[in-house]
Design a protein around this motif. Sequence first.
Motif, mmCIF file in Angstrom:
data_model
loop_
_atom_site.group_PDB
_atom_site.id
_atom_site.type_symbol
_atom_site.label_atom_id
_atom_site.label_comp_id
_atom_site.label_asym_id
_atom_site.label_seq_id
_atom_site.Cartn_x
_atom_site.Cartn_y
_atom_site.Cartn_z
ATOM 1 N N ARG A 154 28.566 24.705 0.488
ATOM 2 C CA ARG A 154 28.387 23.413 -0.333
ATOM 3 C C ARG A 154 27.978 22.129 0.259
ATOM 4 O O ARG A 154 28.261 21.168 0.204
ATOM 5 C CB ARG A 154 29.973 23.269 -0.955
ATOM 6 N N ALA A 155 27.528 22.323 1.494
ATOM 7 C CA ALA A 155 26.977 21.444 2.338
ATOM 8 C C ALA A 155 25.759 20.719 1.514
ATOM 9 O O ALA A 155 25.055 20.898 0.507
ATOM 10 C CB ALA A 155 26.208 21.786 3.609
ATOM 11 N N ARG A 156 25.666 19.260 1.921
ATOM 12 C CA ARG A 156 24.761 18.315 1.460
ATOM 13 C C ARG A 156 23.191 18.537 1.785
ATOM 14 O O ARG A 156 23.116 18.966 3.011
ATOM 15 C CB ARG A 156 25.080 16.996 1.448
ATOM 16 N N GLN A 157 22.270 18.389 1.044
ATOM 17 C CA GLN A 157 20.929 18.179 1.482
ATOM 18 C C GLN A 157 20.583 17.068 2.366
ATOM 19 O O GLN A 157 20.966 15.873 1.813
ATOM 20 C CB GLN A 157 19.943 18.275 0.328
ATOM 21 N N VAL A 158 20.098 17.221 3.552
ATOM 22 C CA VAL A 158 19.640 16.097 4.465
ATOM 23 C C VAL A 158 18.563 15.421 3.621
ATOM 24 O O VAL A 158 17.746 15.914 2.862
ATOM 25 C CB VAL A 158 19.257 16.323 5.860
ATOM 26 N N ASP A 159 18.349 14.071 3.555
ATOM 27 C CA ASP A 159 17.654 13.295 3.083
ATOM 28 C C ASP A 159 15.913 13.520 3.433
ATOM 29 O O ASP A 159 15.746 13.926 4.723
ATOM 30 C CB ASP A 159 17.555 11.732 3.547
ATOM 31 N N THR A 160 15.167 14.165 2.327
ATOM 32 C CA THR A 160 14.034 14.782 2.417
ATOM 33 C C THR A 160 12.989 13.968 2.873
ATOM 34 O O THR A 160 11.745 14.371 3.370
ATOM 35 C CB THR A 160 13.534 15.504 1.357
ATOM 36 N N GLY A 161 13.191 12.394 3.149
ATOM 37 C CA GLY A 161 12.359 11.533 3.693
ATOM 38 C C GLY A 161 12.124 11.911 5.119
ATOM 39 O O GLY A 161 11.130 11.181 5.725
ATOM 40 N N TYR A 162 13.162 12.495 5.614
ATOM 41 C CA TYR A 162 13.165 12.601 7.166
ATOM 42 C C TYR A 162 13.529 14.190 7.635
ATOM 43 O O TYR A 162 13.616 14.532 8.673
ATOM 44 C CB TYR A 162 14.486 11.824 7.754
ATOM 45 N N GLN A 170 13.436 18.677 6.117
ATOM 46 C CA GLN A 170 12.807 19.665 5.139
ATOM 47 C C GLN A 170 13.721 20.075 4.141
ATOM 48 O O GLN A 170 15.076 20.096 4.437
ATOM 49 C CB GLN A 170 12.506 20.999 5.977
ATOM 50 N N PRO A 171 13.264 20.478 2.967
ATOM 51 C CA PRO A 171 14.214 20.961 1.852
ATOM 52 C C PRO A 171 14.636 22.129 2.547
ATOM 53 O O PRO A 171 14.371 22.998 3.217
ATOM 54 C CB PRO A 171 13.451 21.508 0.914
ATOM 55 N N GLY A 172 16.185 22.294 2.145
ATOM 56 C CA GLY A 172 17.081 23.399 3.001
ATOM 57 C C GLY A 172 17.791 22.862 4.223
ATOM 58 O O GLY A 172 18.839 23.495 4.567
ATOM 59 N N ASP A 173 17.481 21.549 4.774
ATOM 60 C CA ASP A 173 18.134 21.287 5.934
ATOM 61 C C ASP A 173 19.604 20.634 5.216
ATOM 62 O O ASP A 173 19.499 19.877 4.298
ATOM 63 C CB ASP A 173 17.390 20.114 6.570
ATOM 64 N N LYS A 174 20.653 21.140 6.007
ATOM 65 C CA LYS A 174 21.868 20.761 5.331
ATOM 66 C C LYS A 174 22.825 20.059 6.520
ATOM 67 O O LYS A 174 22.566 20.163 7.481
ATOM 68 C CB LYS A 174 22.616 22.004 4.820
ATOM 69 N N VAL A 175 23.802 19.310 5.919
ATOM 70 C CA VAL A 175 24.743 18.572 6.541
ATOM 71 C C VAL A 175 25.878 18.527 5.942
ATOM 72 O O VAL A 175 26.261 18.674 4.819
ATOM 73 C CB VAL A 175 24.289 16.908 6.717
ATOM 74 N N GLY A 176 26.982 18.670 6.972
ATOM 75 C CA GLY A 176 28.441 18.679 6.205
ATOM 76 C C GLY A 176 28.803 17.181 5.757
ATOM 77 O O GLY A 176 28.190 16.673 4.654
ATOM 78 N N PHE A 177 29.892 16.675 6.453
ATOM 79 C CA PHE A 177 30.395 15.418 6.074
ATOM 80 C C PHE A 177 30.004 14.208 7.181
ATOM 81 O O PHE A 177 30.284 13.162 6.821
ATOM 82 C CB PHE A 177 31.956 15.369 6.020
ATOM 83 N N ALA A 178 28.918 14.600 7.872
ATOM 84 C CA ALA A 178 28.433 13.435 8.688
ATOM 85 C C ALA A 178 27.708 12.500 7.976
ATOM 86 O O ALA A 178 27.248 12.983 6.393
ATOM 87 C CB ALA A 178 27.435 14.147 9.788
ATOM 88 N N ASP A 179 27.439 11.154 8.021
ATOM 89 C CA ASP A 179 26.972 10.168 7.286
ATOM 90 C C ASP A 179 25.472 10.748 6.673
ATOM 91 O O ASP A 179 25.496 10.718 5.496
ATOM 92 C CB ASP A 179 26.647 9.068 7.870
ATOM 93 N N GLY A 180 24.746 11.323 7.555
ATOM 94 C CA GLY A 180 23.447 11.782 6.835
ATOM 95 C C GLY A 180 22.775 12.793 7.739
ATOM 96 O O GLY A 180 21.724 13.244 6.901
ATOM 97 N N PHE A 181 23.147 13.155 8.956
ATOM 98 C CA PHE A 181 22.412 14.123 9.695
ATOM 99 C C PHE A 181 23.172 14.830 10.314
ATOM 100 O O PHE A 181 24.285 14.533 10.694
ATOM 101 C CB PHE A 181 21.356 13.462 10.551
ATOM 102 N N PRO A 182 23.106 16.259 10.797
ATOM 103 C CA PRO A 182 23.820 17.000 11.440
ATOM 104 C C PRO A 182 24.211 16.725 12.914
ATOM 105 O O PRO A 182 25.368 16.782 13.372
ATOM 106 C CB PRO A 182 23.067 18.569 11.504
ATOM 107 N N LEU A 183 23.254 16.053 13.652
ATOM 108 C CA LEU A 183 23.714 15.492 14.993
ATOM 109 C C LEU A 183 23.208 14.093 15.470
ATOM 110 O O LEU A 183 22.110 13.746 14.771
ATOM 111 C CB LEU A 183 23.011 16.612 15.910
#
Length: 270
Positions: free
Chosen positions: A131-139, A141-154
Motif C-alpha cells: 500500500r506504499a505511495r509512488q515517489v514523485d515521478t518528476g524525480y 521511476q514508476p514503481g519507486d515507492k515510499v512509506g510515510f516519509a515526506d517524499g523519498f525513501p532516504l
Amino acid sequence: MPAMYLSALYRYPLKSGRGESLASARLDALGLQGDRRWMLVEAATGRFLTQRLLPQMSQLSALWNAAGGLTLSAPGRTSLEVALPDPDAELRGVSVWRDTLRVPDAGDAAAAWLSDFLGRACRLVQVPDSRARQVDTGYAQPGDKVGFADGFPLLLIGQASLDDLSARVGRSLEILRFRPNLVVQGSAPYAEDEWQRIRIGTLEFDVAKGCSRCVLTTVDPQSGERSTDREPLTTLETYRERDGEVYFGQNLINRGTGSLALGMEVEVLA
C-alpha cells in the motif's frame, strides 16, 4: 577508514517520532527496513500529524521490532507494545501531503495511549509494502515507492555540511534536527549537492533531489522545544535558499536491497 564512509545510520519507525541510531540496517523496497512505516493521524480527518504541529512528538519513542511491531514509550508513561496490524483489517483513509491512501489501523489501545500523551484525538496507522505511495515521478521511476516519509525513501547529509552550518550559527547543532537516515564523513561541505549516483558498500543509490527544510529543524530533539531565534532556519535562509525553499541534505532512492553498516565506503559514481 576509506576516504569517504558511512558514519551514522538512523531509523525513524514512527514518522516524526524519536530517531533510533543503528550500527547496521537492511534496505528493502521502501528504504531502511522499519523506517517511517508508522504514522499518527487526526482521528476525525486522517490527516497526518508531525512535530510541525506537535513538537512534543520529539519525546515520543517508537522502537521497531523484528516482527514489525512497535514499543511506544514517553517520559512518565508506561510503555505499550503494539502488534503489526493485519494488512487488510480495519483500513483507514489517511493523507500525507497530496497523497491519500487506505492503510491498517493499529487499534484502540494504541490510539488511547497516544491521544492521552499528545492531548489530541489521534490514530496510529501502518503502511504495508503493498500500500506504499509512488515517489514523485518528476524525480523517480514508476514503481519507486515510499512509506510515510515526506517524499523519498532516504535522506543523506554530509557531516561536513552540518559542521559548516554549526559554525555559521555559532553553536553545535544536533544531526537529528534534520532527521537523516545516512550520514557521510570525509566529503567537503555540501559536496552531496553535486552527486547524482553513489554506492555504499555494494548498494547503489540515485540522488533524487535536495531536501527542502521547514520549522521542524528548529525543534530541539532532546527537549522538544522550538528555538526562540528560529535557528538553524534563519542562517540557512542566508545561503541555502533557492526558489523560495531552503535546502539541506539530499533525498535518495536505493536501487536494490541489501545491508548497510557503519564504516562502509561511499563512492560517487556520477
